[in-house]
Write an enzyme that holds these catalytic residues in place. Structure first.
Site, PDB file in Angstrom:
ATOM      1  N   SER A   1       0.825  -1.200   0.000  1.00 60.52           N
ATOM      2  CA  SER A   1       0.000   0.000   0.000  1.00 60.52           C
ATOM      3  C   SER A   1       0.868   1.262   0.000  1.00 60.52           C
ATOM      4  CB  SER A   1      -0.952  -0.036   1.195  1.00 60.52           C
ATOM      5  OG  SER A   1      -1.940   0.964   1.096  1.00 60.52           O
TER       6      SER A   1
ATOM      7  N   ASP B   1      -9.578  -3.255  -6.415  1.00 63.72           N
ATOM      8  CA  ASP B   1      -9.097  -2.573  -5.211  1.00 63.72           C
ATOM      9  C   ASP B   1      -9.838  -1.241  -5.081  1.00 63.72           C
ATOM     10  OD1 ASP B   1      -7.619  -1.105  -3.281  1.00 63.72           O
ATOM     11  OD2 ASP B   1      -5.780  -2.189  -3.788  1.00 63.72           O
TER      12      ASP B   1
ATOM     13  N   HIS C   1      -8.130  -4.585  -1.488  1.00 61.97           N
ATOM     14  CA  HIS C   1      -6.915  -3.899  -1.056  1.00 61.97           C
ATOM     15  C   HIS C   1      -6.182  -4.744  -0.020  1.00 61.97           C
ATOM     16  CE1 HIS C   1      -4.223  -0.528  -0.690  1.00 61.97           C
ATOM     17  NE2 HIS C   1      -4.362  -0.516   0.621  1.00 61.97           N
TER      18      HIS C   1
END
Length: 450
Positions: A248, A377, A406
């Protein structure tokens, strides 16, 4: 089962039907079946048919994108002591079946009740997997030139595994995360248990219960702390080869750093997972989608505020941060406006997002890298993936799946694990084992041919 048995079953004459005659409802079902022999079997098969169709359409084949003329990686044969070169992409394909398997068709098969990207994301956020992936870390605090502090969590400890030439995987966590995150622990466990590698998790300032000793947190654009950590790891492990993996926001920091360093970095390869790539595009997405606007952005903003107000004493006398304004911040953009862009000296929050986006540094990366993204995502959205830049770079490989959310990629029904752990493991092992010798015996291991 022979044809006579099948015939008896369809005609309602098989002994297994006798139990139906014991009840009035069962008798009616049996009578209905004798009048329409295919109705009951079809009804019985219907759930299995739906499940098969559901599985077929929810399965996400891995799609690879790369340069038509990738670099060549040097491979060392320890049996004869010879070195040969092999096309980077073909080398990865041959050693990473989770990314490319022409016989079994490399694919991610999500948990049946978690095919939606939002469900995958929610499960990743709220299930900590505390009873699995148990890692015993040894923490080291590292001071930064501006008086700040970052924490490196080593596994295994140096007492259990003294300094040597063991390949080491360097982790970067997501927003407000740390070495405790399940996506980090899952990969770290596999790398240590199955391959004997060492792991080092870079915990950003104030994350993972590390102290904040200066009036500066961290952000997606700031790479100096990572640069310091990599140099420290290299000094601590002078003979160990290093590969970086970011998740991320950590992926954005890692890839920005890789581009800034070019061929000067000590990392021989990098893996980017669930990277937002374009921070401004991600910001717009957070403001436009209903769930993003009402749930994701306020949740991430609240996480940042918790870390900030845990260390309010560092900002009480600050001339650039207004504590009352920070208290009123709800979304992640509002927090970045009231804290991040001011602490790091950006004139506007959008300037921070633009300058902090790793997408503009992809073409400058001079080490093999893998970018793994899920197209559903809801945070690191599909349209922010810099496909052209990745495929233009001969060091790059982009792998996408239709589902995964995600940092999710959960598979399995009764118990779940992350599918993404396997391809990351395979890629990392492929890079480390291309030339397993220590650095002093393989001085050209960072050279790649065109």
């Amino acid at each position: 089962m022979d044809m006579e048995t099948v015939s008896q079953f369809l005609l309602g004459n098989h002994p297994s039907w006798e139990f139906l005659n014991s009840t009035e409802a069962g008798s009616r079902i049996l009578q209905q079946h004798r009048e329409n022999p295919l109705v009951v079997p079809l009804l019985a098969l219907l759930p299995f048919l739906f499940m098969a169709l559901f599985r077929f359409y929810s399965t996400s084949p891995v799609v690879l994108s790369y340069n038509d003329n990738p670099v060549s990686i040097r491979l060392y044969n320890k049996k004869n002591g010879r070195i040969r070169s092999e096309n980077f992409v073909e080398y990865i394909k041959s050693r990473c079946p989770s990314l490319f398997d022409p016989t079994k068709r490399a694919a991610f098969k999500p948990t049946l009740w978690m095919t939606n990207g939002h469900l995958q994301t929610a499960y990743a956020a709220f299930v900590g997997f505390e009873n699995v992936y148990r890692i015993d870390y040894e923490r080291e605090l590292l001071s930064t030139p501006d008086g700040g502090t970052v924490a490196i969590d080593w596994a295994p400890s140096f007492e259990k595994k003294p300094v040597d030439d063991t390949p080491t995987l360097v982790f970067l966590h997501g927003l407000t995360g740390g070495s405790h995150e399940s996506y980090i622990r899952a990969l770290a466990e596999v790398m240590m248990r199955d391959h004997g590698y060492r792991c080092a998790v870079f915990n950003a300032r104030a994350c993972a219960d590390s102290p904040l000793t200066s009036a500066q947190l961290y952000c997606g654009a700031y790479t100096d702390d990572l640069r310091l950590v990599v140099k420290h790891i290299r000094k601590t492990l002078p003979e160990a080869k290093l590969v970086g993996v970011g998740f991320s926001l950590g992926a954005n920091i890692l890839m920005k750093y890789m581009g800034e360093e070019g061929d000067k970095t000590e990392l021989m390869a990098a893996m980017s997972v669930g990277n937002p790539f374009d921070l401004l595009g991600t910001c717009y997405n957070m403001e436009r989608g209903y769930l993003q606007r009402k749930i994701y952005s306020p949740t991430m903003g609240a996480s940042l505020k918790r870390i900030f107000f845990k260390h309010t004493n560092m900002f009480v006398n600050s001339k650039i941060v207004n504590l009352e304004e920070v208290k009123r911040a709800i979304t992640i953009r509002q927090f970045d406006e009231s804290v991040t862009r001011r602490v790091f000296g950006y004139r506007t929050v959008h300037e921070y997002y633009r300058m902090g986006s790793s997408s503009q540094h992809i073409l400058d990366i001079k080490r093999p890298f893998l970018c793994l993204s899920a197209l559903d995502d809801p945070i690191a959205v599909e349209w922010c993936i810099p496909r052209d830049e990745i495929t233009e770079n001969p060091y790059g490989l982009l792998a996408t799946t239709s589902h995964g959310g995600h940092l999710g990629w959960f598979q399995g029904f009764f118990s779940q694990d992350r599918w993404c752990t396997k391809p990351l493991e395979e890629f990392c092992v492929a890079m480390f084992e291309a030339d397993r010798r220590p650095i002093s015996e393989s001085p050209d291991y960072l050279k790649f041919d065109r």
